[in-house]
Design an enzyme around this catalytic site. Structure first.
Site, PDB file in Angstrom:
ATOM      1  N   TYR A 106      39.950  40.201  54.677  1.00 33.04           N
ATOM      2  CA  TYR A 106      39.042  40.824  55.633  1.00 33.04           C
ATOM      3  C   TYR A 106      37.836  39.886  55.729  1.00 33.04           C
ATOM      4  CZ  TYR A 106      41.544  45.208  54.488  1.00 33.04           C
ATOM      5  OH  TYR A 106      42.489  46.178  54.275  1.00 33.04           O
ATOM      6  N   CYS A 109      34.821  40.935  53.566  1.00 37.43           N
ATOM      7  CA  CYS A 109      35.064  41.318  52.169  1.00 37.43           C
ATOM      8  C   CYS A 109      34.393  40.320  51.229  1.00 37.43           C
ATOM      9  CB  CYS A 109      36.566  41.368  51.914  1.00 37.43           C
ATOM     10  SG  CYS A 109      37.021  41.496  50.170  1.00 37.43           S
ATOM     11  N   PHE A 111      34.848  39.772  48.080  1.00 34.22           N
ATOM     12  CA  PHE A 111      35.793  39.134  47.169  1.00 34.22           C
ATOM     13  C   PHE A 111      36.600  38.051  47.881  1.00 34.22           C
ATOM     14  CE2 PHE A 111      35.062  43.456  45.563  1.00 34.22           C
ATOM     15  CZ  PHE A 111      34.502  43.128  44.344  1.00 34.22           C
ATOM     16  N   CYS A 112      36.929  38.280  49.152  1.00 29.97           N
ATOM     17  CA  CYS A 112      37.600  37.252  49.942  1.00 29.97           C
ATOM     18  C   CYS A 112      36.678  36.054  50.132  1.00 29.97           C
ATOM     19  CB  CYS A 112      38.008  37.812  51.307  1.00 29.97           C
ATOM     20  SG  CYS A 112      39.155  39.207  51.235  1.00 29.97           S
TER      21      CYS A 112
END
Length: 330
Positions: A106, A109, A111-112
């Site tokens: 995403y 996001c 974490f991405c």
């Protein structure tokens, strides 16, 4: 009954958009029902404060403001300190020359974005597959239903910190796996996952206007159809505004901006006068902090953070050192 139905729809939308922001899985059936109900509600139900056509027209008519906000945010981060040029970390391993690296993500996001910061810093070319948060059709093949998912020549990697560790090992095979981060680095990487990320949502959804601004960015970059974009933008902003209040309580945050500023100052203190936590060049903790902060650089929360803390100089150094994206078009 109408009120209960509206609450039910908002709850389902909340689960969907919360999953989009955090990478958590959301039952597809619940989301589809919610979207169908909200779509119908646009046509047949009395207009509410959040879903009225006047409100939609007002914000859609000012959609170009998002670009201006993005430019302003980027400028603030860029001029926060005198420009310095730092060399990128050269690849240390000729053995790690993957043919294909694909990131399922995403866009917003955190974490991405940790994974992307690492890939960008090490100049590892990668393709991006934007996952639709409503139906997640792009990762139906995977038994792991969260993002990020990284495929490296067919090898699946999951969990942002684990992905980074495995990639680091491939690039630096001479370094033992248990020495990927020293004690200081491990401490601050844990701080990113267990504290910093939890401060972000209460800030970017702090007010209704900030929630709209945030979802304008999210839906402009996410994999949405036009209808899904409209629904996610306004229903999502409404839902996450209330979710942020729950998160604020859950994580014992009394002052959203104060918590964000404190986190920024805590990180600057951790540098102890060094250019980076890693010294003369970024380490994995530097990349983690930079990665999770990068999505808010266009937003009011990010602009406020730079204006009211000392983090701007470090961020500018990171921006210069990480450099341009290594993403390649699919």
């Amino acid at each position: 009954m109408a009120t209960m139905n509206r609450i039910s729809r908002i709850a389902a939308i909340t689960r969907a958009v919360e999953g989009f922001v955090t990478g958590k899985p959301t039952p597809q059936r619940h989301v589809q029902v919610a979207l169908y109900s909200v779509s119908s509600n646009f046509n047949s139900s009395p207009k509410s404060h959040w879903f009225s056509s006047d409100r939609l027209t007002d914000h859609l008519g000012h959609s170009n403001c998002a670009a201006a906000h993005g430019m302003a945010g980027t400028m603030l981060f860029s001029v926060a300190a005198a420009q310095e040029v730092h060399a990128k970390e050269p690849r240390q391993s000729k053995e790690f020359m993957p043919n294909e690296v694909v990131l399922y993500q995403y866009e917003a996001c955190p974490f991405c974005n940790k994974v992307k910061a690492f890939l960008d810093y090490y100049d590892v070319p990668y393709k991006v597959v934007e996952v639709n948060p409503i139906n997640k059709k792009e990762i139906k093949w995977s038994d792991y239903k969260k993002v990020p998912i990284l495929m490296v020549d067919g090898e699946k990697m999951v969990d942002s910190s684990d992905i980074v560790d495995k990639l680091f090992q491939k690039i630096h095979p001479e370094i033992p796996v248990d020495s990927v981060s020293n004690d200081e680095g491990r401490k601050w990487r844990g701080w990113v996952d267990n504290h910093l990320v939890h401060v972000l949502s209460p800030n970017i959804y702090r007010t209704t206007s900030e929630a709209i601004e945030s979802f304008d960015y999210i839906t402009s970059h996410g994999n949405f159809s036009f209808t899904e974009r409209i629904i996610a933008k306004y229903a999502g902003a409404a839902a996450m505004y209330f979710v942020s209040k729950k998160l604020k309580k859950k994580h014992n945050i009394t002052d959203e901006r104060g918590a964000l500023y404190e986190a920024a100052e805590t990180w600057v203190d951790a540098l102890k006068g060094r250019e980076f936590l890693g010294g003369s060049k970024p380490d994995l903790a530097d990349l983690a902090v930079f990665g999770v902060l990068r999505p808010i650089r266009h937003l009011k929360s990010g602009r406020d953070m730079v204006e009211n803390t000392r983090i701007g100089e470090w961020y500018t150094r990171m921006e210069s050192t990480v450099g341009v994206s290594s993403r390649v078009m699919a």
